[in-house]
Design a protein around this motif. Structure first.
Motif, mmCIF file in Angstrom:
data_model
loop_
_atom_site.group_PDB
_atom_site.id
_atom_site.type_symbol
_atom_site.label_atom_id
_atom_site.label_comp_id
_atom_site.label_asym_id
_atom_site.label_seq_id
_atom_site.Cartn_x
_atom_site.Cartn_y
_atom_site.Cartn_z
ATOM 1 N N LEU A 277 42.682 58.144 30.868
ATOM 2 C CA LEU A 277 43.427 57.238 29.978
ATOM 3 C C LEU A 277 42.615 56.936 28.725
ATOM 4 C CD1 LEU A 277 44.968 54.792 32.616
ATOM 5 C CD2 LEU A 277 46.228 56.388 31.164
ATOM 6 N N ARG A 278 41.285 56.810 28.889
ATOM 7 C CA ARG A 278 40.427 56.599 27.715
ATOM 8 C C ARG A 278 40.520 57.790 26.767
ATOM 9 N NH1 ARG A 278 36.123 54.116 31.105
ATOM 10 N NH2 ARG A 278 36.034 51.894 30.551
ATOM 11 N N GLN A 279 40.537 58.979 27.349
ATOM 12 C CA GLN A 279 40.623 60.177 26.515
ATOM 13 C C GLN A 279 41.956 60.235 25.762
ATOM 14 O OE1 GLN A 279 39.894 63.657 28.913
ATOM 15 N NE2 GLN A 279 37.985 62.822 29.793
ATOM 16 N N PHE A 280 43.037 59.765 26.394
ATOM 17 C CA PHE A 280 44.353 59.763 25.740
ATOM 18 C C PHE A 280 44.457 58.693 24.657
ATOM 19 C CE2 PHE A 280 46.499 61.488 29.838
ATOM 20 C CZ PHE A 280 45.991 62.749 29.561
ATOM 21 N N GLY A 281 43.499 57.760 24.653
ATOM 22 C CA GLY A 281 43.557 56.678 23.675
ATOM 23 C C GLY A 281 44.351 55.472 24.142
ATOM 24 N N CYS A 282 44.591 55.364 25.466
ATOM 25 C CA CYS A 282 45.319 54.195 25.999
ATOM 26 C C CYS A 282 44.493 52.936 25.780
ATOM 27 C CB CYS A 282 45.594 54.424 27.489
ATOM 28 S SG CYS A 282 46.594 53.111 28.228
ATOM 29 N N HIS A 283 45.144 51.866 25.471
ATOM 30 C CA HIS A 283 44.435 50.642 25.089
ATOM 31 C C HIS A 283 43.949 49.836 26.286
ATOM 32 C CE1 HIS A 283 47.267 51.173 21.514
ATOM 33 N NE2 HIS A 283 46.065 51.534 21.088
ATOM 34 N N GLN A 284 44.814 49.602 27.270
ATOM 35 C CA GLN A 284 44.475 48.708 28.369
ATOM 36 C C GLN A 284 44.900 49.340 29.684
ATOM 37 O OE1 GLN A 284 46.095 44.784 27.751
ATOM 38 N NE2 GLN A 284 45.456 44.730 25.588
ATOM 39 N N ALA A 285 44.296 48.819 30.785
ATOM 40 C CA ALA A 285 44.626 49.307 32.123
ATOM 41 C C ALA A 285 44.750 48.127 33.067
ATOM 42 C CB ALA A 285 43.555 50.279 32.619
ATOM 43 N N GLN A 286 45.576 48.336 34.098
ATOM 44 C CA GLN A 286 45.826 47.292 35.091
ATOM 45 C C GLN A 286 46.135 47.993 36.410
ATOM 46 O OE1 GLN A 286 49.129 44.767 34.093
ATOM 47 N NE2 GLN A 286 49.275 43.855 36.133
ATOM 48 N N GLY A 287 45.583 47.498 37.503
ATOM 49 C CA GLY A 287 45.856 48.089 38.803
ATOM 50 C C GLY A 287 44.746 47.771 39.784
ATOM 51 N N PHE A 288 44.886 48.311 40.993
ATOM 52 C CA PHE A 288 43.882 48.050 42.012
ATOM 53 C C PHE A 288 42.527 48.609 41.624
ATOM 54 C CE2 PHE A 288 46.974 47.633 45.844
ATOM 55 C CZ PHE A 288 47.494 46.485 45.254
ATOM 56 N N GLY A 289 42.521 49.642 40.787
ATOM 57 C CA GLY A 289 41.254 50.195 40.328
ATOM 58 C C GLY A 289 40.529 49.252 39.389
ATOM 59 N N VAL A 290 41.212 48.268 38.867
ATOM 60 C CA VAL A 290 40.594 47.240 38.020
ATOM 61 C C VAL A 290 40.366 45.976 38.840
ATOM 62 C CG1 VAL A 290 40.873 45.804 35.976
ATOM 63 C CG2 VAL A 290 41.628 48.182 35.940
ATOM 64 N N ALA A 291 41.412 45.472 39.411
ATOM 65 C CA ALA A 291 41.319 44.286 40.276
ATOM 66 C C ALA A 291 42.657 44.084 40.959
ATOM 67 C CB ALA A 291 40.934 43.046 39.469
ATOM 68 N N ARG A 292 42.619 43.616 42.184
ATOM 69 C CA ARG A 292 43.836 43.271 42.893
ATOM 70 C C ARG A 292 44.335 41.900 42.412
ATOM 71 N NH1 ARG A 292 45.195 45.939 47.574
ATOM 72 N NH2 ARG A 292 43.759 47.602 48.210
ATOM 73 N N PRO A 293 45.611 41.587 42.611
ATOM 74 C CA PRO A 293 46.087 40.234 42.295
ATOM 75 C C PRO A 293 45.296 39.213 43.100
ATOM 76 C CG PRO A 293 47.937 41.711 42.656
ATOM 77 C CD PRO A 293 46.714 42.467 43.064
ATOM 78 N N MET A 294 44.939 38.095 42.473
ATOM 79 C CA MET A 294 44.076 37.098 43.114
ATOM 80 C C MET A 294 44.574 35.700 42.769
ATOM 81 S SD MET A 294 40.809 37.571 40.548
ATOM 82 C CE MET A 294 40.856 39.340 40.732
ATOM 83 N N PRO A 295 44.226 34.713 43.611
ATOM 84 C CA PRO A 295 44.595 33.334 43.299
ATOM 85 C C PRO A 295 43.909 32.864 42.024
ATOM 86 C CG PRO A 295 43.930 33.578 45.606
ATOM 87 C CD PRO A 295 43.560 34.850 44.907
ATOM 88 N N ALA A 296 44.410 31.801 41.468
ATOM 89 C CA ALA A 296 43.890 31.306 40.186
ATOM 90 C C ALA A 296 42.419 30.922 40.282
ATOM 91 C CB ALA A 296 44.723 30.111 39.725
ATOM 92 N N GLU A 297 42.010 30.365 41.426
ATOM 93 C CA GLU A 297 40.616 29.924 41.532
ATOM 94 C C GLU A 297 39.629 31.096 41.564
ATOM 95 O OE1 GLU A 297 42.741 29.570 45.556
ATOM 96 O OE2 GLU A 297 43.101 28.962 43.472
#
Length: 822
Positions: free
Chosen positions: A753-773
Motif C-alpha cells: 500500500l505504501r508503494q501504491f501511495g495509499c495514505h492511511q491504513a486500518q485493520g487488525f494489522g494496525v490495531a484491533r478495535p479497543m475500548p476507549a480507555e
C-alpha cells in the motif's frame, strides 16, 4: 274490479300512491300559495285604494273650500249687502243673507265686525252680540284676505268660509257655512270609493260621529275606537260589526288639534271576496283532477306491471344461470325496448362472468396466474402429492433493483420490464410448471412432480434467462432476481408454510447475493433470534448496554496515528457480547438504526470531550446508514452534539457506504451538504463493493475514500486486486481525496500500500478495535515505539504494545504526535 289485482306494496300500487300523493302535494302547495298570496294581494290592494282615495278626498275637500271662498267673495262684493251693513239694520242684513244663502245653498250666514263681534248670525237671528269664537279663522282672513275651516256649531259640522266686505276698505267680515252631513259623506264616499266618516269632539262632551257613510249601529263604536289625536291610526285595520276595515284618519281641525277628524276606510272583506270564489273553484277542480289521476294511474300501472312481471320471471331464470332462454319481446315501445335490452344484458352477463372468472385468477398485466389461482394450484398439488407420496418444489422470486427502475424511468417502464421478465421466465419453464405473479415484482413457480430437473437446476435456468439486460425505450436495464426454494413435504405440508419458508430463503439469497437459496430450518431460527434481539435492543439503549470500541488508523507515510473509527458493541446481560453483524442489519431493515446512530453520536462526542479534558485530540469517524440519510435530522443531531460537548467539527467525520448514497442520491446529497456546512468530514466507506459510480464523487464534498477489505484481504503484487487498488489510489490523488485501506492484516499488505501511495491504513494489522480507555495507551505506546531507534509498525499480534503501562498526559503530552485532521 279495477283495483282487484293491484297491491299497495307492488310497483302498481306505489305508482298510484306516488302520482296521487304528488298531485295532492302540488294542489296543497298551490292552495296554500293562493291563500297566502290572496291575503297579501288583498291587503296591498286595499292599502293602494285607501291611499288613492285619501288623495282624491284631499283634492275634493280643497276644491270645495276654494269654491266656497269664491262664492263668499261674490257675496261680500254684493252692493246690497254693503248698503245693509252701512245702514246697520239687522233685519235688512238678515234678509240679504237669507237671499244669498238660498241662492248658494248655505246653511249658515254670519257677519263679523272688524273688532271680532258677531253682528248677525242666521243660525241665531235673535241672539245678542258676542265675540266671534273662531278668532284664528278671523286672523287668517285678516292676513290673507280669506280663510276656510271645518268647525262645529251647536254640535253640527260646517265648512266655514270667511272673507272681508270691502268698501273699498274692509268694513266687516262675512262667513258662509255649508253643512257637513251624511249626504256630503255619501257623495265623497262615492267619489273616493271609501267609507267616509266625520268625527267631532265638543269642548265639553263626548266624541261623536257627525256624518258618515256607515250604518248607525257602528258609528258609536267607531267614535270610541278613534279617539282624539287619531292620526296615529293611519294604516290600521279595525273590526266594525262584521266587517274588517282598513282605516286612515286625517284631522280637519285648525292646527290639527284633532277636535274634528275625517276617517277614511276600505273594506278588506270586499277585496278578499274574489279570492274566496277562486279558492272554491280551485277546490272543485282539485277534486276532479284527483279522480282523473287515480283512474289514469291505475290504467297505466296495470299496463306497465303486466310485462314487468314477465321480465321478472325471466330475471329469475337468469339468476339460476339459465342464459339460453331469450325473453319474449311483447311489443314495440319502452317495454319492448326493455325486453330487447334484457336479452342483450343476458348475453353480456354470460361474457362478463367468463371475464370476471379470468380476472379473478389472472394477473391483468402479464396474464399469468395470480396469487389466488397459485394458492389453489398449490393446495391441489399438496392434496394430490400427499396421497401419491410424491414431492415437489416451490420457487419464490423477487426482482433485484426493480424499485430503481420505477423511481427512475416511471411505472410504465416498470410494467414493460415485468412483462418481459414474465415472458422469459415462462420460456425457461416446462408447460407442466405453474408460473404466477404474486404482486409487484414477486413471482412464484410450482414445479410439477414430473419435473425431471432438480429445483436448483431450474433456479439456475431462471437466473440465466435474466442475464441478458432488458431494453426499455433504448435503455439497457440489468434486472437480476433472487430465488428462494422450499420442498414439499420436507419444508411444509400446507401452502402458507411452503410460501413463507420459500420467502425466508429468498431473502437470504437477496441479502447474500447468492442468486438462489434453499430453505434451511437454521435460517428460520436465525431470523427468530434476530427478531428477539431487536426487541431487546430497544431496552439495551435505555439500559446503556451498548459500548463504543475504537479502531485506530495510521498514516502510512509517517506512521502517525490519524484517528479512530467508532464501532458499536452490545454487551448483553445474558447473551454476553453480541456482534454488530447480528443486530445492525436488522436494525437497518426496521428503521431502529436511527436510535442506534443517535446513541453512537452522543457517546462518541462524550468520549472526544473526555480526551480533550486530557489535552489530547483524537478525531473520530462515525458510521451512518441509509436510514439516517433518508431523514432530515442528522445535521441537527451533529450540530446539537457539538454545541453540548463543545467539540470542534474537525474532530468528527461520517463514514457512508456507496449503497446508502444510492438509496436516494438527491436527498442524500442535500443532507450531506448540510453536514459539510457544519465542517464535518465525509468518507465513502466500503468503496469498490457497491455501484462504484464516479459521478457522486464530484457531486458530493467527499474528503476520503475507504477501500473495502474485500480488495485488501488478498492484496498481492501483479494481481487484479492490486490493479484495482492502485487505480483507486491514483483516482483519489487526482481528486484530492484521502485514501484509506480497510482490513489490513499483514506487513506485506502495508508495504505494498505504501508503494501504491495509499495514505492511511486500518485493520487488525494496525490495531484491533479497543475500548476507549485503551486508546490512550495504544497511542502512547505507538509514539514511544516511533521514538525508539528501530521504528516498526505495531501489529495486533505484538502484545507488548498493549502491555505498555498507561502514561499520564502530563508526562507524555510533549511526545503525542496525533494528527488533528487530514
Amino acid at each position: 274490479m279495477m283495483f282487484k289485482r293491484l297491491r299497495l306494496g307492488g310497483i302498481a300500487g306505489r305508482m298510484i300512491l306516488f302520482f296521487v300523493s304528488l298531485l295532492v302535494l302540488v294542489q296543497l302547495a298551490v292552495f296554500v300559495s293562493i291563500d297566502l298570496r290572496s291575503d297579501q294581494i288583498a291587503q296591498t290592494t286595499v292599502d293602494h285604494q285607501l291611499e288613492v282615495g285619501e288623495r282624491v278626498f284631499e283634492r275634493l275637500w280643497t276644491q270645495s273650500n276654494t269654491q266656497l271662498e269664491q262664492e263668499a267673495t261674490v257675496l261680500a262684493a254684493d252692493f246690497g249687502l254693503r248698503e245693509a251693513l252701512a245702514s246697520n239694520d239687522r233685519g235688512t242684513i238678515l234678509s240679504v243673507l237669507a237671499n244669498h244663502a238660498t241662492r248658494v245653498g248655505a246653511a249658515a250666514m254670519i257677519v263679523v265686525s272688524l273688532d271680532g263681534h258677531v253682528v248677525v248670525d242666521s243660525l241665531h237671528p235673535a241672539g245678542d252680540s258676542r265675540i266671534f269664537e273662531y278668532s284664528d279663522l278671523l286672523t287668517h282672513a285678516q292676513d290673507r284676505g280669506h280663510a276656510a275651516a271645518t268647525v262645529a256649531i251647536d254640535g253640527r259640522l260646517y265648512q266655514l268660509v270667511l272673507v272681508p266686505v270691502l268698501a273699498p276698505e274692509p268694513i266687516a267680515y262675512v262667513a258662509i257655512g255649508f253643512r257637513v252631513d251624511d249626504a256630503l259623506a255619501r257623495e265623497l264616499g262615492e267619489t273616493t270609493g271609501l267609507e267616509v266618516s266625520f268625527l267631532s269632539t265638543p269642548a265639553r262632551g263626548e266624541r261623536a260621529v257627525a256624518a258618515s257613510t256607515l250604518g248607525s249601529r257602528v258609528r258609536t263604536e267607531l267614535a270610541r275606537m278613534v279617539p282624539t289625536g287619531a292620526p296615529a291610526w293611519a294604516g290600521q285595520a279595525v273590526s266594525l260589526g262584521e266587517r274588517q276595515l282598513e282605516t286612515r284618519v286625517r284631522s280637519l281641525s285648525p292646527g290639527g288639534s284633532g277636535a274634528i277628524d275625517v276617517v277614511l276606510q276600505k273594506s278588506l272583506d270586499e277585496a278578499v271576496e274574489p279570492f274566496k270564489r277562486l279558492r272554491a273553484s280551485f277546490g272543485l277542480l282539485a277534486v276532479l283532477c284527483l279522480g282523473v289521476t287515480v283512474t289514469g294511474s291505475v290504467l297505466i300501472a296495470r299496463n306497465i306491471t303486466r310485462p314487468i312481471r314477465s321480465l321478472a320471471q325471466a330475471a329469475l331464470r337468469i339468476q339460476a344461470g339459465d342464459y339460453a332462454s331469450a325473453v319474449p319481446v311483447p311489443h314495440q315501445g319502452e317495454i319492448g325496448a326493455f325486453a330487447a335490452t334484457f336479452n342483450h344484458m343476458q348475453d353480456a352477463i354470460a361474457l362478463r362472468e367468463g371475464e370476471v372468472r379470468r380476472l379473478a385468477y389472472r394477473d391483468p398485466l402479464t396474464d399469468l396466474p395470480n396469487r389466488a389461482l397459485f394458492m389453489n394450484e398449490l393446495d391441489r398439488a399438496i392434496a394430490e402429492c400427499g396421497k401419491a407420496g410424491q414431492a415437489f418444489s416451490v420457487l419464490l422470486m423477487d426482482l433485484d433493483r426493480f424499485r430503481f427502475v420505477n423511481d427512475t424511468l416511471g411505472h410504465h417502464a416498470g410494467d414493460r420490464v415485468i412483462i418481459e421478465v414474465a415472458a422469459r421466465l415462462r420460456s425457461a419453464l416446462s408447460e407442466l410448471d405453474v408460473l404466477a405473479r404474486l404482486g409487484g415484482d414477486e413471482f412464484a413457480v410450482l414445479l410439477s412432480p414430473q419435473q425431471r430437473l432438480e429445483s436448483p437446476s431450474v433456479a439456475g435456468q431462471l437466473l440465466q434467462c435474466l442475464q441478458v439486460p432488458v431494453v426499455v425505450d433504448g435503455q439497457s436495464l440489468d434486472v437480476g432476481v433472487s430465488i428462494g426454494i422450499a420442498h414439499f413435504p420436507r419444508h411444509g405440508t400446507d401452502a402458507v408454510t411452503l410460501l413463507r419458508r420459500a420467502d425466508v430463503a429468498m431473502y437470504v439469497a437477496k441479502r447474500e447475493h447468492k442468486g438462489f437459496e434453499e430453505y434451511d430450518h437454521r435460517i428460520d431460527r436465525y431470523r427468530q433470534h434476530h427478531l428477539s434481539l431487536l426487541g431487546e435492543l430497544r431496552q439495551a439503549i435505555d439500559s446503556n448496554e451498548l459500548r463504543l470500541h475504537f479502531q485506530p488508523k495510521i498514516d502510512l507515510r509517517t506512521d502517525d496515528a490519524k484517528g479512530v473509527e467508532a464501532l458499536v458493541r452490545w454487551v448483553h446481560p445474558v447473551r454476553g457480547v453480541v456482534p454488530p453483524t447480528e443486530f445492525i442489519p436488522f436494525a437497518e431493515q426496521t428503521g431502529f438504526i436511527r436510535h442506534v446512530t443517535r446513541w453512537v453520536i452522543e457517546a462518541a462526542f462524550a468520549q472526544i470531550q473526555t480526551w480533550l479534558a486530557l489535552a489530547v485530540e483524537i478525531p473520530v469517524a462515525i458510521n451512518v446508514s441509509a436510514r439516517d440519510l433518508s431523514g432530515t435530522e442528522l445535521p441537527d443531531l451533529l450540530d446539537g452534539a457539538m454545541r453540548r460537548h463543545d467539540v470542534s467539527p474537525r474532530l468528527i467525520s461520517l463514514e457512508i457506504t456507496e449503497s446508502a448514497l444510492m438509496e436516494d442520491p438527491h436527498h442524500a446529497a442535500r443532507i450531506l451538504a448540510r453536514v459539510r456546512e457544519l465542517g464535518v468530514g465525509i468518507a465513502i466507506d466500503d468503496y469498490g463493493t457497491g455501484y462504484s459510480a464516479l459521478s457522486y464523487l464530484t457531486q458530493l464534498s467527499v474528503d476520503c475514500l475507504k477501500i473495502d477489505r474485500s480488495l485488501i484481504s488478498n492484496l498481492r503484487q501483479e494481481t487484479r486486486n492490486a490493479a484495482i487498488v492502485r487505480s483507486t489510489v491514483q483516482l483519489g490523488q487526482n481528486l484530492g481525496l484521502t485514501i484509506v485501506a480497510e482490513g489490513v492484516e499483514t506487513p506485506d499488505q502495508i508495504e505494498l500500500l505504501r508503494q501504491f501511495g495509499c495514505h492511511q491504513a486500518q485493520g487488525f494489522g494496525v490495531a484491533r478495535p479497543m475500548p476507549a480507555e485503551e486508546v490512550m495507551a495504544w497511542v502512547i505506546a505507538r509514539e514511544l515505539a516511533q521514538d525508539s531507534t528501530s521504528p516498526t509498525i505495531g501489529l495486533e499480534g505484538d502484545r507488548d504494545a498493549h502491555s505498555t503501562p498507561l502514561v499520564s498526559p502530563a508526562q507524555t503530552g510533549r511526545n503525542l504526535r496525533l494528527a488533528r485532521s487530514s
